[in-house]
Write a protein that holds these residues in place. Structure first.
Motif, PDB file in Angstrom:
ATOM      1  N   ILE A   1       1.059  -1.216   0.129  1.00 21.09           N
ATOM      2  CA  ILE A   1       0.132  -0.006  -0.066  1.00 21.09           C
ATOM      3  C   ILE A   1       0.897   1.176   0.097  1.00 21.09           C
ATOM      4  O   ILE A   1       1.790   1.385   0.747  1.00 21.09           O
ATOM      5  CB  ILE A   1      -1.094   0.023   1.264  1.00 21.09           C
TER       6      ILE A   1
ATOM      7  N   CYS B   1       2.800  -5.256   3.218  1.00 23.90           N
ATOM      8  CA  CYS B   1       1.784  -5.920   4.357  1.00 23.90           C
ATOM      9  C   CYS B   1       1.189  -7.044   3.624  1.00 23.90           C
ATOM     10  O   CYS B   1       1.629  -7.747   2.779  1.00 23.90           O
ATOM     11  CB  CYS B   1       0.467  -4.964   4.751  1.00 23.90           C
TER      12      CYS B   1
ATOM     13  N   ALA C   1      -4.305  -9.647   3.422  1.00 28.00           N
ATOM     14  CA  ALA C   1      -5.725  -9.507   3.981  1.00 28.00           C
ATOM     15  C   ALA C   1      -5.523  -8.265   4.752  1.00 28.00           C
ATOM     16  O   ALA C   1      -6.860  -7.882   5.215  1.00 28.00           O
ATOM     17  CB  ALA C   1      -5.539 -10.512   5.158  1.00 28.00           C
ATOM     18  N   ASN C   2      -4.859  -7.299   4.733  1.00 20.09           N
ATOM     19  CA  ASN C   2      -4.819  -5.885   5.230  1.00 20.09           C
ATOM     20  C   ASN C   2      -5.289  -4.858   4.006  1.00 20.09           C
ATOM     21  O   ASN C   2      -5.726  -3.749   4.345  1.00 20.09           O
ATOM     22  CB  ASN C   2      -3.440  -5.253   5.415  1.00 20.09           C
ATOM     23  N   ILE C   3      -5.410  -5.424   2.890  1.00 18.68           N
ATOM     24  CA  ILE C   3      -6.164  -4.493   1.784  1.00 18.68           C
ATOM     25  C   ILE C   3      -7.793  -4.818   2.163  1.00 18.68           C
ATOM     26  O   ILE C   3      -8.427  -5.547   2.242  1.00 18.68           O
ATOM     27  CB  ILE C   3      -5.915  -5.206   0.331  1.00 18.68           C
ATOM     28  N   ILE C   4      -8.397  -3.602   1.833  1.00 16.09           N
ATOM     29  CA  ILE C   4      -9.663  -3.560   1.954  1.00 16.09           C
ATOM     30  C   ILE C   4     -10.634  -3.492   0.665  1.00 16.09           C
ATOM     31  O   ILE C   4     -10.548  -2.562  -0.332  1.00 16.09           O
ATOM     32  CB  ILE C   4     -10.260  -2.086   2.601  1.00 16.09           C
TER      33      ILE C   4
ATOM     34  N   PHE D   1     -12.877  -1.116  -1.695  1.00 13.94           N
ATOM     35  CA  PHE D   1     -12.120   0.308  -1.373  1.00 13.94           C
ATOM     36  C   PHE D   1     -10.989   0.709  -1.821  1.00 13.94           C
ATOM     37  O   PHE D   1     -10.671   1.763  -2.731  1.00 13.94           O
ATOM     38  CB  PHE D   1     -12.317   0.484   0.308  1.00 13.94           C
ATOM     39  N   ASP D   2      -9.813  -0.067  -1.488  1.00 16.63           N
ATOM     40  CA  ASP D   2      -8.398   0.356  -2.008  1.00 16.63           C
ATOM     41  C   ASP D   2      -8.457   0.251  -3.515  1.00 16.63           C
ATOM     42  O   ASP D   2      -9.186  -0.894  -3.973  1.00 16.63           O
ATOM     43  CB  ASP D   2      -7.313  -0.469  -1.312  1.00 16.63           C
TER      44      ASP D   2
ATOM     45  N   ARG E   1      -3.716   2.694   9.730  1.00 18.05           N
ATOM     46  CA  ARG E   1      -4.766   1.742   9.456  1.00 18.05           C
ATOM     47  C   ARG E   1      -4.592   0.223   9.911  1.00 18.05           C
ATOM     48  O   ARG E   1      -5.373  -0.473  10.308  1.00 18.05           O
ATOM     49  CB  ARG E   1      -5.556   1.975   8.027  1.00 18.05           C
TER      50      ARG E   1
ATOM     51  N   GLN F   1      -6.528  -1.953  12.250  1.00 18.19           N
ATOM     52  CA  GLN F   1      -6.860  -3.613  11.984  1.00 18.19           C
ATOM     53  C   GLN F   1      -6.320  -4.233  13.277  1.00 18.19           C
ATOM     54  O   GLN F   1      -6.885  -5.528  13.748  1.00 18.19           O
ATOM     55  CB  GLN F   1      -6.402  -3.975  10.929  1.00 18.19           C
TER      56      GLN F   1
END
Lengths: 121, 503
Positions: A26, A40, A43-46, A49-50, B247, B251
């Motif tokens: 990101i 990262c 799984a940290n990606i939304i 949205f992203d 963010r 999380q």
């Protein structure tokens, strides 16, 4: 992605357990650690949205949608520094280096730099 | 009581720092260390123990023990006295703390030498607050004689993660309020600048703060920082830094539903109307931008100038920018020192290239100073881009360096539109002699702080925080008590009969 960045990424991948979680980048912004690619987990990606900006060495690169508006015309490569001191939680820092962005020279896109980020359709 | 903290020695000018856990300076469990480097000449100024998850576990455990064993039952008046003692020690050590801050991150002495006293003010403000935190009494809505009251209780263990741009003051912001409210603290200072946070730890021990109440664990983000943010024994995280790590912390906080406050970046508009005194406007714009080499989240980096004043402003602003004294930050005459790191210098250089490509006009600076005595440092000249469009990256992204983007606006509505058209909302400023217009803009600008005819007014008694991607929650001021305590409602039946519904 520069050769130096690829070598750092290879170290991160080697240290990850077999079948470990997939990675994502990101592009961050703001304050001391800003404007850096943060490595990262996927799984940290939304999702939904992203915004995906492109791909670097098989790893999808994302940004916040409002940030992505200004990044889509920017052409950069992901490079690496040996200095691990950073304000971010980027995962490669534990493996002796750190990813940073570098501006591409004015020359037209160079096919020898395959991981140049470009906007996905 | 604490008191086992060893004086910190220096060999060949290189200082050695250990972690501070449970009132003792100690090596990291892994034995690893990292170096802190002077941004002036790249010399090693300190070798610092590198904490990771194991050390964070130990620090959280110490903080939990101190919370339950001592601190949560220490009377507020006693907490206040200890905070006042710490404040006195910060002030007494101000010169040395300033010198260390300058060695570590390059902040000019003219600024860093005040940081001990400024941090002492934070501790004094919160020492006062410690005795003024209380609940309320209330009446029931239903008939009957009941007494209701609230208890305002500490959260428990608070984790603070600080950035490198103001190490000591950030450490004060993350510790003094939490301690005043009855919490214990684990502080993870920025990797570039751990020295003054560890000096603060030493001073708290000297003041007699009980063991484990404050723990300081330097280390890296994905190891120490992430361990703290995801730790089930931590009740709250206060973070200052960049968006993605913010963010990720949110999380990570989901596991035990710890609360989080975030102070992230900014790209603050400094709106200058054509009715101002030109010299005063330029002086305030210089101050808003170049303090700490532009490495302040709330710096006035987008300078919006009304069209009638634009050319005159630019001419004078460029002239004054070229006169800014850049040099060794140890020299009290220096107004702008180096950037903190090679990486930060690289970022600024990248944005200068982007600005040129985007078609902005580079009016001064744009490179490293010519002075050969600064050649080894991470110095960058004061840099001014004019004819900047707000859609450009140099107008939208936080550069975190001494780079001004000067934009043109037509009228009040135009200024508000441009000012708010950015992903951040940390601060904004207006310069005008028109009182009504100034206050109208204060309402319309989407920012956590609005400065009118001034800049960088950030006080222990006033809330600081952001809109939009600048984060949420507020630090400083009474409002912060809400973020560091929780409420418990108590009901007492005062009626002389018992309601026996199941008789």
């Amino acid at each position: 992605m520069t050769p130096r960045a690829r070598r750092l990424l290879a170290r991160v991948r080697a240290a990850a357990a077999d079948g470990g979680e997939p990675f994502a980048f990101i592009i961050s912004g703001g304050c001391c650690g800003g404007t850096n690619p943060v490595l990262c987990h996927r799984a940290n990606i939304i999702d939904g949205f992203d915004v995906q900006l492109g791909e670097a060495d098989g790893i999808a690169v994302y940004a916040h949608p409002d940030h992505a508006r200004y990044l889509v015309t920017d052409r950069f490569v992901i490079d690496a520094l040996d200095d691990v001191r950073s304000d971010t939680f980027s995962l490669e820092i534990a493996h002796g280096g750190r990813f940073v962005l570098r501006e591409l020279p004015d020359s037209p896109r160079n096919s020898a730099t395959p991981a140049v980020l470009s906007r996905t359709p | 009581m604490a008191g086992t903290a060893q004086p910190i020695g220096a060999e060949n000018g290189v200082r050695r720092y250990q972690l501070f856990i449970n009132g003792k300076f100690t090596d990291s469990r892994s034995g690893k260390t990292f170096e802190s480097i002077s941004p002036h000449d790249r010399s090693v100024v300190a070798v610092v123990a590198e904490g990771d998850k194991t050390d964070i576990d130990a620090a959280v455990s110490a903080a939990r023990g101190a919370y339950e064993g001592v601190w949560s039952t220490t009377p507020p008046g006693e907490r206040a006295k200890l905070l006042l003692k710490i404040a006195d020690l910060l002030e007494a050590n101000s010169a040395e703390l300033g010198r260390l801050e300058t060695l570590d991150m390059g902040m000019p002495m003219v600024m860093s030498s005040a940081m001990g006293a400024v941090s002492a003010d934070v501790f004094r403000y919160w020492a006062g607050m410690a005795t003024k935190i209380h609940g309320l009494t209330g009446e029931p809505m239903r008939p009957g004689d009941y007494l209701g009251y609230t208890l305002r209780e500490p959260l428990g263990v608070v984790g603070g993660i600080t950035p490198w741009n103001g190490p000591l003051i950030m450490a004060a912001w993350k510790t003094a309020p939490a301690l005043a409210c009855g919490n214990t603290v684990v502080l993870k200072p920025a990797e570039h600048t751990p020295m003054t946070s560890l000096e603060l730890a030493r001073l708290t021990a000297e003041a007699g703060l009980p063991e484990g109440v404050l723990n300081v664990v330097p280390g890296f983000g994905p190891t120490a920082g992430a361990a703290l943010a995801s730790h089930p024994g931590v009740d709250k995280i206060a973070f200052t830094g960049e968006y993605v790590t913010g963010r990720l912390i949110v999380q990570m906080s989901a596991s035990n539903l710890k609360t989080v406050t975030l102070e992230l970046g900014g790209k603050s508009p400094h709106i200058i109307f054509d009715d101002v005194d030109l010299e005063a406007a330029v002086a305030t714009a210089l101050f808003g931008l170049y303090m700490n080499s532009g490495q302040i989240c709330s710096a006035g980096t987008r300078i919006l100038v009304q069209e009638g004043l634009y050319d005159r402003f630019v001419e004078r602003f460029v002239e004054r920018s070229q006169q800014v004294k850049v040099g060794d930050p140890m020299d009290f005459a220096t107004r702008m020192g180096p950037l903190v790191s090679e990486e930060q210098l690289g970022k600024v250089q990248r944005y200068v290239e982007i600005g040129k490509k985007e078609g902005a006009r580079l009016r001064c600076g744009g490179g490293q100073p010519k002075d050969p005595t600064l050649a080894r440092g991470f110095y960058h000249e004061p840099t001014v881009f004019t004819e900047v469009d707000n859609k450009m990256q140099i107008a939208q992204e936080e550069i975190f360096g001494p780079v001004a983007s000067v934009l043109r606006f037509h009228d009040e509505d135009d200024a508000v539109r441009i000012g708010n058209d950015v992903i951040y909302g940390l601060a904004a400023g207006v310069q005008t002699k028109d009182l009504k217009r100034a206050h109208r803009l204060a309402k319309r600008l989407q920012a956590g702080t609005v400065w009118i005819n001034t800049w960088h007014m950030i006080e222990p008694n006033s809330p600081f925080g952001g809109y939009k991607l600048s984060g949420y929650g507020r630090e400083n001021g009474v409002a912060m008590v809400e973020h560091l305590t929780r409420l418990k409602q108590v009901w007492v039946d005062l009626n002389d009969f018992t309601m026996d519904l199941f008789a």
